[in-house]
Scaffold this motif. Structure first.
Motif, PDB file in Angstrom:
ATOM      1  N   GLY A  18       0.835  -1.197   0.000  1.00  0.00           N
ATOM      2  CA  GLY A  18       0.000   0.000   0.000  1.00  0.00           C
ATOM      3  C   GLY A  18       0.862   1.237   0.000  1.00  0.00           C
ATOM      4  O   GLY A  18       2.075   1.175  -0.252  1.00  0.00           O
ATOM      5  N   ARG A  19       0.287   2.374   0.312  1.00  0.00           N
ATOM      6  CA  ARG A  19       0.984   3.656   0.232  1.00  0.00           C
ATOM      7  C   ARG A  19       2.215   3.704   1.138  1.00  0.00           C
ATOM      8  O   ARG A  19       3.220   4.334   0.808  1.00  0.00           O
ATOM      9  CB  ARG A  19       0.014   4.783   0.601  1.00  0.00           C
ATOM     10  N   LYS A  20       2.139   3.021   2.277  1.00  0.00           N
ATOM     11  CA  LYS A  20       3.256   3.058   3.226  1.00  0.00           C
ATOM     12  C   LYS A  20       4.154   1.823   3.145  1.00  0.00           C
ATOM     13  O   LYS A  20       5.110   1.691   3.914  1.00  0.00           O
ATOM     14  CB  LYS A  20       2.719   3.204   4.648  1.00  0.00           C
ATOM     15  N   HIS A  21       3.860   0.942   2.228  1.00  0.00           N
ATOM     16  CA  HIS A  21       4.652  -0.287   2.089  1.00  0.00           C
ATOM     17  C   HIS A  21       4.671  -0.664   0.610  1.00  0.00           C
ATOM     18  O   HIS A  21       3.834  -1.425   0.135  1.00  0.00           O
ATOM     19  CB  HIS A  21       4.038  -1.404   2.942  1.00  0.00           C
ATOM     20  N   GLN A  22       5.633  -0.099  -0.123  1.00  0.00           N
ATOM     21  CA  GLN A  22       5.670  -0.237  -1.579  1.00  0.00           C
ATOM     22  C   GLN A  22       6.891  -1.037  -2.027  1.00  0.00           C
ATOM     23  O   GLN A  22       7.988  -0.843  -1.506  1.00  0.00           O
ATOM     24  CB  GLN A  22       5.714   1.148  -2.234  1.00  0.00           C
ATOM     25  N   PRO A  23       6.731  -1.917  -2.997  1.00  0.00           N
ATOM     26  CA  PRO A  23       7.877  -2.680  -3.492  1.00  0.00           C
ATOM     27  C   PRO A  23       8.821  -1.799  -4.317  1.00  0.00           C
ATOM     28  O   PRO A  23       8.379  -0.922  -5.058  1.00  0.00           O
ATOM     29  CB  PRO A  23       7.232  -3.760  -4.368  1.00  0.00           C
ATOM     30  N   ASP A  24      10.111  -2.048  -4.135  1.00  0.00           N
ATOM     31  CA  ASP A  24      11.146  -1.357  -4.904  1.00  0.00           C
ATOM     32  C   ASP A  24      11.709  -2.233  -6.016  1.00  0.00           C
ATOM     33  O   ASP A  24      12.226  -1.724  -7.018  1.00  0.00           O
ATOM     34  CB  ASP A  24      12.311  -0.962  -3.983  1.00  0.00           C
ATOM     35  N   ILE A  25      11.624  -3.542  -5.827  1.00  0.00           N
ATOM     36  CA  ILE A  25      12.246  -4.497  -6.744  1.00  0.00           C
ATOM     37  C   ILE A  25      11.267  -5.622  -7.035  1.00  0.00           C
ATOM     38  O   ILE A  25      10.617  -6.147  -6.132  1.00  0.00           O
ATOM     39  CB  ILE A  25      13.523  -5.109  -6.110  1.00  0.00           C
ATOM     40  N   LEU A  26      11.162  -5.985  -8.306  1.00  0.00           N
ATOM     41  CA  LEU A  26      10.395  -7.164  -8.715  1.00  0.00           C
ATOM     42  C   LEU A  26      11.290  -8.003  -9.618  1.00  0.00           C
ATOM     43  O   LEU A  26      11.756  -7.516 -10.658  1.00  0.00           O
ATOM     44  CB  LEU A  26       9.124  -6.767  -9.465  1.00  0.00           C
ATOM     45  N   ILE A  27      11.555  -9.242  -9.200  1.00  0.00           N
ATOM     46  CA  ILE A  27      12.310 -10.175 -10.041  1.00  0.00           C
ATOM     47  C   ILE A  27      11.367 -11.290 -10.470  1.00  0.00           C
ATOM     48  O   ILE A  27      10.993 -12.154  -9.673  1.00  0.00           O
ATOM     49  CB  ILE A  27      13.534 -10.748  -9.311  1.00  0.00           C
ATOM     50  N   ASN A  28      10.954 -11.237 -11.737  1.00  0.00           N
ATOM     51  CA  ASN A  28      10.084 -12.254 -12.316  1.00  0.00           C
ATOM     52  C   ASN A  28      10.954 -13.416 -12.795  1.00  0.00           C
ATOM     53  O   ASN A  28      11.524 -13.386 -13.885  1.00  0.00           O
ATOM     54  CB  ASN A  28       9.296 -11.676 -13.487  1.00  0.00           C
ATOM     55  N   ASN A  29      11.046 -14.436 -11.951  1.00  0.00           N
ATOM     56  CA  ASN A  29      11.976 -15.537 -12.219  1.00  0.00           C
ATOM     57  C   ASN A  29      11.285 -16.879 -12.439  1.00  0.00           C
ATOM     58  O   ASN A  29      11.876 -17.776 -13.042  1.00  0.00           O
ATOM     59  CB  ASN A  29      12.955 -15.650 -11.039  1.00  0.00           C
ATOM     60  N   ALA A  30      10.049 -17.044 -11.985  1.00  0.00           N
ATOM     61  CA  ALA A  30       9.374 -18.341 -12.081  1.00  0.00           C
ATOM     62  C   ALA A  30       9.347 -18.824 -13.525  1.00  0.00           C
ATOM     63  O   ALA A  30       9.023 -18.066 -14.448  1.00  0.00           O
ATOM     64  CB  ALA A  30       7.952 -18.234 -11.538  1.00  0.00           C
TER      65      ALA A  30
END
Length: 241
Positions: free
Chosen positions: A75-87
């Motif tokens: 949410g607004r106070k907990h946002q992802p910085d990195i996404l590794i699409n590995n599957a």
């Protein structure tokens, strides 16, 4: 990007390079949400990595469950910085012997799964004040076709096209997109190809994770949008000529 205190999502996190990405990120101070179908393997990895690793039992082909998880987690106070699409999955067979289920499974996991999760994470990254990074793990099979892996080739060629379009779409939103094309790695994936046996000349999982670390830690206005990795000598040293 400084990896300390960053929030990362890694799919296919329970083994192979996905587990190695998780180790690398946690070691460098990131909080990691590791997605995979194997609950037992994820829990074993959490025992190794501690509370900074959050195991998430999830099939990336189940779009509705992914959306529910993302809504509940970020949410607004907990946002992802990195996404590794590995599957990813691979099935090896001549085209006439490849079943419809095998074809659909590869397309669904390797390509559709990336779209399902990325479309949910992009709005969160756009709202993030930090520069973010999406890394899509393709394969050398996304650049070169080979006999008996036509379905895998098709899915990984698709990952390259999706990544190229996404990079151009998101570059002005301070979101980097990199597509990674590894050659043969000493993991279970390659042992499933007919005629290929794992051997010491294959790349190590740590080779790939150290390269991804370098990609993530580049300056905010510096992007490597594609990178290919290969063993220098790909031949099995145990084979007699």
């Amino acid at each position: 990007m400084n990896l300390d205190s960053k929030i990362a999502i890694v799919t296919g996190a329970s083994s192979g390079i996905g587990a190695e990405f998780s180790r690398m990120l946690v070691k460098n101070g990131s909080e990691v949400y590791g997605l995979a179908r194997s609950k037992d393997k994820l829990q074993e990895l959490q025992k190794e990595l501690g509370d900074a690793f959050h195991p998430v039992t999830m099939d990336v082909t189940e779009a509705d469950k992914l959306e529910k998880w993302v809504d509940q987690t970020f949410g607004r106070k907990h946002q992802p910085d990195i996404l590794i699409n590995n599957a990813g999955i691979m099935r090896s067979a001549n085209v006439e012997d490849l079943s419809l289920d095998e074809w659909h499974n590869m397309i669904n996991v390797n390509l559709n799964g990336i779209f399902y999760l990325t479309r949910l994470i992009v709005p969160l990254m756009k709202a993030n004040k930090n520069t973010c990074h999406i890394i899509n793990i393709a394969s050398i099979a996304g650049l070169l076709g080979n006999p008996t892996i036509s379905g895998y080739n098709a899915s990984k060629f698709g990952v390259r096209g999706f990544s190229e379009a996404l990079f151009k779409e998101l570059r002005y939103d301070a979101i980097k997109v990199t597509c990674v094309f590894p050659g043969s790695i000493d993991t279970e994936l390659f042992s499933k190809i007919e005629g290929i046996e794992n051997h010491p000349n294959m790349m190590k999982t740590t080779d790939i994770s150290s390269t991804v670390k370098f990609l993530l830690e580049t300056d905010d206005n510096y992007l490597i949008n594609e990178i290919t990795m290969r063993p220098l000598n790909p031949k099995n040293p145990n084979e007699k000529e």
